[in-house]
Scaffold this motif. Structure first.
Motif, PDB file in Angstrom:
ATOM      1  N   GLU A 184       0.835  -1.214   0.000  1.00  0.00           N
ATOM      2  CA  GLU A 184       0.000   0.000   0.000  1.00  0.00           C
ATOM      3  C   GLU A 184       0.865   1.259   0.000  1.00  0.00           C
ATOM      4  O   GLU A 184       0.623   2.193  -0.773  1.00  0.00           O
ATOM      5  N   SER A 185       1.891   1.267   0.844  1.00  0.00           N
ATOM      6  CA  SER A 185       2.758   2.441   0.955  1.00  0.00           C
ATOM      7  C   SER A 185       3.568   2.670  -0.318  1.00  0.00           C
ATOM      8  O   SER A 185       3.803   3.819  -0.705  1.00  0.00           O
ATOM      9  N   MET A 186       3.983   1.600  -0.990  1.00  0.00           N
ATOM     10  CA  MET A 186       4.712   1.753  -2.245  1.00  0.00           C
ATOM     11  C   MET A 186       3.810   2.378  -3.314  1.00  0.00           C
ATOM     12  O   MET A 186       4.271   3.209  -4.102  1.00  0.00           O
ATOM     13  N   ILE A 187       2.558   2.009  -3.324  1.00  0.00           N
ATOM     14  CA  ILE A 187       1.613   2.601  -4.270  1.00  0.00           C
ATOM     15  C   ILE A 187       1.429   4.083  -3.974  1.00  0.00           C
ATOM     16  O   ILE A 187       1.484   4.916  -4.883  1.00  0.00           O
ATOM     17  N   TYR A 188       1.238   4.420  -2.707  1.00  0.00           N
ATOM     18  CA  TYR A 188       1.103   5.839  -2.332  1.00  0.00           C
ATOM     19  C   TYR A 188       2.360   6.627  -2.688  1.00  0.00           C
ATOM     20  O   TYR A 188       2.274   7.763  -3.158  1.00  0.00           O
ATOM     21  N   ALA A 189       3.539   6.041  -2.451  1.00  0.00           N
ATOM     22  CA  ALA A 189       4.794   6.728  -2.753  1.00  0.00           C
ATOM     23  C   ALA A 189       4.937   6.965  -4.248  1.00  0.00           C
ATOM     24  O   ALA A 189       5.403   8.033  -4.673  1.00  0.00           O
ATOM     25  N   ALA A 190       4.548   5.987  -5.054  1.00  0.00           N
ATOM     26  CA  ALA A 190       4.607   6.160  -6.510  1.00  0.00           C
ATOM     27  C   ALA A 190       3.653   7.268  -6.949  1.00  0.00           C
ATOM     28  O   ALA A 190       4.011   8.113  -7.779  1.00  0.00           O
ATOM     29  N   ILE A 191       2.459   7.309  -6.371  1.00  0.00           N
ATOM     30  CA  ILE A 191       1.492   8.366  -6.692  1.00  0.00           C
ATOM     31  C   ILE A 191       2.058   9.727  -6.298  1.00  0.00           C
ATOM     32  O   ILE A 191       1.988  10.690  -7.073  1.00  0.00           O
TER      33      ILE A 191
ATOM     34  N   PHE B  71       9.427   5.103   1.237  1.00  0.00           N
ATOM     35  CA  PHE B  71       9.489   4.775  -0.191  1.00  0.00           C
ATOM     36  C   PHE B  71       9.533   6.026  -1.052  1.00  0.00           C
ATOM     37  O   PHE B  71      10.219   6.057  -2.063  1.00  0.00           O
ATOM     38  N   TYR B  72       8.823   7.063  -0.660  1.00  0.00           N
ATOM     39  CA  TYR B  72       8.851   8.323  -1.407  1.00  0.00           C
ATOM     40  C   TYR B  72      10.272   8.902  -1.397  1.00  0.00           C
ATOM     41  O   TYR B  72      10.790   9.304  -2.437  1.00  0.00           O
ATOM     42  N   ALA B  73      10.883   8.950  -0.227  1.00  0.00           N
ATOM     43  CA  ALA B  73      12.241   9.499  -0.126  1.00  0.00           C
ATOM     44  C   ALA B  73      13.231   8.646  -0.914  1.00  0.00           C
ATOM     45  O   ALA B  73      14.184   9.166  -1.503  1.00  0.00           O
ATOM     46  N   THR B  74      13.006   7.340  -0.949  1.00  0.00           N
ATOM     47  CA  THR B  74      13.885   6.456  -1.717  1.00  0.00           C
ATOM     48  C   THR B  74      13.690   6.651  -3.212  1.00  0.00           C
ATOM     49  O   THR B  74      14.640   6.779  -3.968  1.00  0.00           O
ATOM     50  N   PHE B  75      12.432   6.695  -3.671  1.00  0.00           N
ATOM     51  CA  PHE B  75      12.139   6.894  -5.090  1.00  0.00           C
ATOM     52  C   PHE B  75      12.576   8.289  -5.542  1.00  0.00           C
ATOM     53  O   PHE B  75      13.237   8.448  -6.539  1.00  0.00           O
TER      54      PHE B  75
END
Length: 176
Positions: A36-43, A170-174
């Motif tokens: 779920e968090s990876m999806i939010y981070a990608a968005i 995940f956002y900071a990583t992406f």
């Protein structure tokens, strides 16, 4: 630096162990939370990218160092920033606006998200190293962190601290 990143990573591990010991950490929830968090981070990454591109701004972030350090730093950053800016600041702003200001809960939460995002953007822009100090770069960084602050604030109120913190990792990583 690396020492500070190690301290933040250690704090995250200690927090996870404390939550597990108190029975508040459910391992079976971890897998779906990560997805779920990876999806939010990608968005969030796509949202910030296209917003910056549409306004012809570039974020003035210092380039990340190669290796595992950016991932460890992102983990500590998520714990620190989400604890301070969402878990503490947003709750205080919400309670102040709702109880003292007698605003309706939705209005109080909206105001808390906007003020919290402004604080997050200001602190993240002026207390972190900039790749350049030109006004377009500073405006890009303020805007990037402002959009991210609104996104994380809304996510915090809708999904809670764990989803918000993992999304930040995940956002900071992406993005980083």
């Amino acid at each position: 630096g690396p020492l500070y990143s190690s301290i933040r990573f250690t704090a995250f591990i200690v927090l996870t162990l404390v939550l597990h010991r108190k029975g508040r950490f459910e391992p079976s929830y971890f897998g779906p939370l990560v997805v779920e968090s990876m999806i939010y981070a990608a968005i969030a990454s796509v949202l910030v990218y296209f917003a910056l591109k549409g306004l012809h701004l570039k974020p003035a972030f210092a380039p990340p160092k190669p290796g595992l350090a950016p991932v460890v730093s992102a983990l500590g950053e998520a714990v620190n920033e989400e604890t301070l800016f969402r878990w503490i600041l947003l709750e205080v702003l919400f309670l102040f606006a709702h109880r003292v200001g007698t605003l309706r809960p939705l209005v109080a939460r909206s105001l808390a998200v906007l003020v919290g995002a402004a604080c997050f953007a200001a602190v993240g822009t002026f207390l972190a190293p900039l790749a350049s100090n030109d006004m377009v770069g500073v405006a890009g960084r303020l805007f990037t962190l402002g959009v991210a602050g609104v996104f994380f604030g809304v996510l915090y109120f809708l999904r809670g601290y764990p989803a918000c913190a993992y999304t930040h990792v995940f956002y900071a990583t992406f993005w980083g």
